[in-house]
Design a protein around this motif. Sequence first.
Motif, PDB file in Angstrom:
ATOM      1  N   PHE A   1      -6.674   7.262  -4.459  1.00 50.70           N
ATOM      2  CA  PHE A   1      -5.612   6.474  -5.096  1.00 50.70           C
ATOM      3  C   PHE A   1      -6.063   5.015  -5.198  1.00 50.70           C
ATOM      4  O   PHE A   1      -6.589   4.458  -4.223  1.00 50.70           O
TER       5      PHE A   1
ATOM      6  N   ILE B   1       0.186   2.729  -9.868  1.00 53.89           N
ATOM      7  CA  ILE B   1      -0.987   3.420  -9.333  1.00 53.89           C
ATOM      8  C   ILE B   1      -1.976   3.531 -10.487  1.00 53.89           C
ATOM      9  O   ILE B   1      -1.782   4.305 -11.428  1.00 53.89           O
TER      10      ILE B   1
ATOM     11  N   ASN C   1       6.085   5.049  -1.746  1.00 52.13           N
ATOM     12  CA  ASN C   1       6.048   3.594  -1.912  1.00 52.13           C
ATOM     13  C   ASN C   1       7.152   3.011  -1.047  1.00 52.13           C
ATOM     14  O   ASN C   1       8.330   3.072  -1.402  1.00 52.13           O
TER      15      ASN C   1
ATOM     16  N   THR D   1      -4.450   1.284  -6.094  1.00 51.98           N
ATOM     17  CA  THR D   1      -3.220   0.531  -6.331  1.00 51.98           C
ATOM     18  C   THR D   1      -3.440  -0.920  -5.926  1.00 51.98           C
ATOM     19  O   THR D   1      -3.774  -1.204  -4.762  1.00 51.98           O
TER      20      THR D   1
ATOM     21  N   GLN E   1       0.829  -1.204   0.000  1.00 49.02           N
ATOM     22  CA  GLN E   1       0.000   0.000   0.000  1.00 49.02           C
ATOM     23  C   GLN E   1       0.869   1.262   0.000  1.00 49.02           C
ATOM     24  O   GLN E   1       2.041   1.224   0.358  1.00 49.02           O
ATOM     25  N   LEU E   2       0.261   2.348  -0.391  1.00 47.41           N
ATOM     26  CA  LEU E   2       0.943   3.629  -0.404  1.00 47.41           C
ATOM     27  C   LEU E   2       0.893   4.257   0.976  1.00 47.41           C
ATOM     28  O   LEU E   2       0.024   3.954   1.789  1.00 47.41           O
TER      29      LEU E   2
ATOM     30  N   ILE F   1      -5.233   8.167  -9.975  1.00 45.02           N
ATOM     31  CA  ILE F   1      -5.237   9.221  -8.957  1.00 45.02           C
ATOM     32  C   ILE F   1      -6.306  10.210  -9.402  1.00 45.02           C
ATOM     33  O   ILE F   1      -6.234  10.756 -10.508  1.00 45.02           O
TER      34      ILE F   1
END
Length: 487
Positions: free
Chosen positions: A139, A79, A71, A141, A43-44, A82
Motif C-alpha cells: 500500500f 491510497i 483509516n 499512501t 498511516q493505514l 494497492i
Amino acid sequence: MLKDGGKLFPQRLLFGFLFWLFIYALASCEPKEEIITTDTSAQLEFSTDSVKFDTVFVNTTSVSRAVWVYNRHSKAVKITEIKLGLANPAYRLVVDGQETNQVNNILLRGEDSLLVVIKVKIPPTPDTAAFIQTDVLSFLTNTNRQRVALVSYGQNAYFHSKTEITVNTIWKADKPHVVYGSVNVAAGVKLEIEKGAKIYFHKDAALVINGRLEVKGAANKRVLFTGDRRERLYAAVPGQWQGIKFEATSTNNSIQFADIKNATFGLWVANPDQDETDYDLKISQSVIQNMYETGILSYGADVQATNILITNCGQSAVMGLGGGNYEFTYCTLANYTVGFRPGSVTLLFSDRLKVANGPNQDYRVKLSLQNSIVWAGKHGSDTAQDQILLKNEGKTTPVLQLNHSVLQTKNYLNHPAFVCCDNLLDVDPKFKAPIGGESINQPNFRLDTLSEVSNTARVIPAVIKDLEDKNRHLTTPDPGAYERLNP
C-alpha cells in the motif's frame, strides 16, 4: 461614475463580501471525513500483518482470504496504489469487485475501512513435499509504503476425477490424493491404500467400492479421509463429502489405523446376503468423527469393529437395518452430536429393511458388545437418555452378547442380555474432554482418573493393544477404545 450620492460602490462591495462569504460557507459544509489529508502521519492500519493460506493443492480452485484496511484518521486519505509487491502469479486481488494485481487512487474516507480479498491458485511444480509461495500486499499512501505479508503452503497431489478403477491399484502415500466426483472400484478389483496416505474429497465426492478396499494404516502413519477444505474453519464441519460406500458385490474389506472425518456418512455398507461366515467389513484402531448423518450405516451387512471411536454424528453412530452380524470390541461409541438433532440414538438396529416398491427384507440382528462404551452424555436434565434401540419390526429373535460394557440405557434395564455379564448400566464413564465448547475440534475420550468404569473390562487375549496401539493392561484393562494406564 458614482450615482445616487455615491451609494452604488458600497452596495457592490457588500455584494462581493456576501458572495465570498457564501462560497466559504459552502466549503465549510464539506464533511471533514471527505477532506483529503496529505499528512504523512495518517498511516493505514490492517486487520492482520500477515495472511497465511493453509496447504493448498496445486492447480485447484482458488482459495480466498480477506484483509480489512482501516483509516483511523478523521480526514480522508488517497491510497495511491494497492498492488502485489512481487507479482507472484499465484495471487490475485479483488478490490471493489475488480479482480486485478494492482489498483490506483482509492479514496478512503476518514474513520472508514476497505475490504481487500486475496485469492491464491498455485500452479503445478515438480515438488512432492509441501512448498511455500510468498508475496506482499503493498500500500502507498502519502509517501508511506506499508506491507502485509502473504504466505501460502502449496502441495502437489494425485487427482482422481470421476474415475473407475478396473485393475488392482495401490494409492501411494508420497503425495495426497484429491477426489472429485466419485471414484468407483469395480467388482473383483482391489484398491489398496498405503500407510500414511491422505485422501481429500471435494464437495459431494465419494469412494464407491464394488470390489475390495484394503486400508493399511499404521500407528505412526495413519490414513486420513476428509474434505478438501483445509482452512481451520472447516476442521470439524460435517457433510463436506459423501463418504465411503461398499456395494453388495463388495466383501472382505479391511480398514486399519484410519481417521474418517467430516462426511455425510462414514461407512455405508450394503450387503444383505444373510451370510455370516465372513465379515463384509473389518475396521480396527480407527476414528469416525463429524458425520452429518451416520458413522456406520449398514443394510444387512456383517461388520466387525475393534478399537474404534465413533462420535458427533447427526443421526446415529451405528445404524444397522435389515439385520446383520455386528461385533464391537473395545469400542467407544460416544455420539455427543454437537449442533445436531438432540435425542438421536447412538446405536440403532432393526431386523427389517424396507424396500421401495418391493417386499420388506426381514432378518435377525446379531449384536456383540464386548468391553465397549455406549454413551452420549447429558441431554437437558436427563442424565440417562437411552442410547440403544433394538427395533423388532420383523418379529425375529435377536442374538445379543453384551459383556463388560458401559451402556447408557433406560429401556433395557431389565433385559437379561443387558443386566448380565458385568455390564455397567447408566454409569457415567467420565471422559476427559468429550465434544462440547472448546473441545469440538480436539475431543478427548480417554477415561478420567476418577472414572468409575476404569479397569472393569475383561481380558481378551486376541486384543492386546488399544486404538493408539498402546498395550492393554494385562489383568484389568479399560473398556472403550483407549487404555488409560498401560502396564
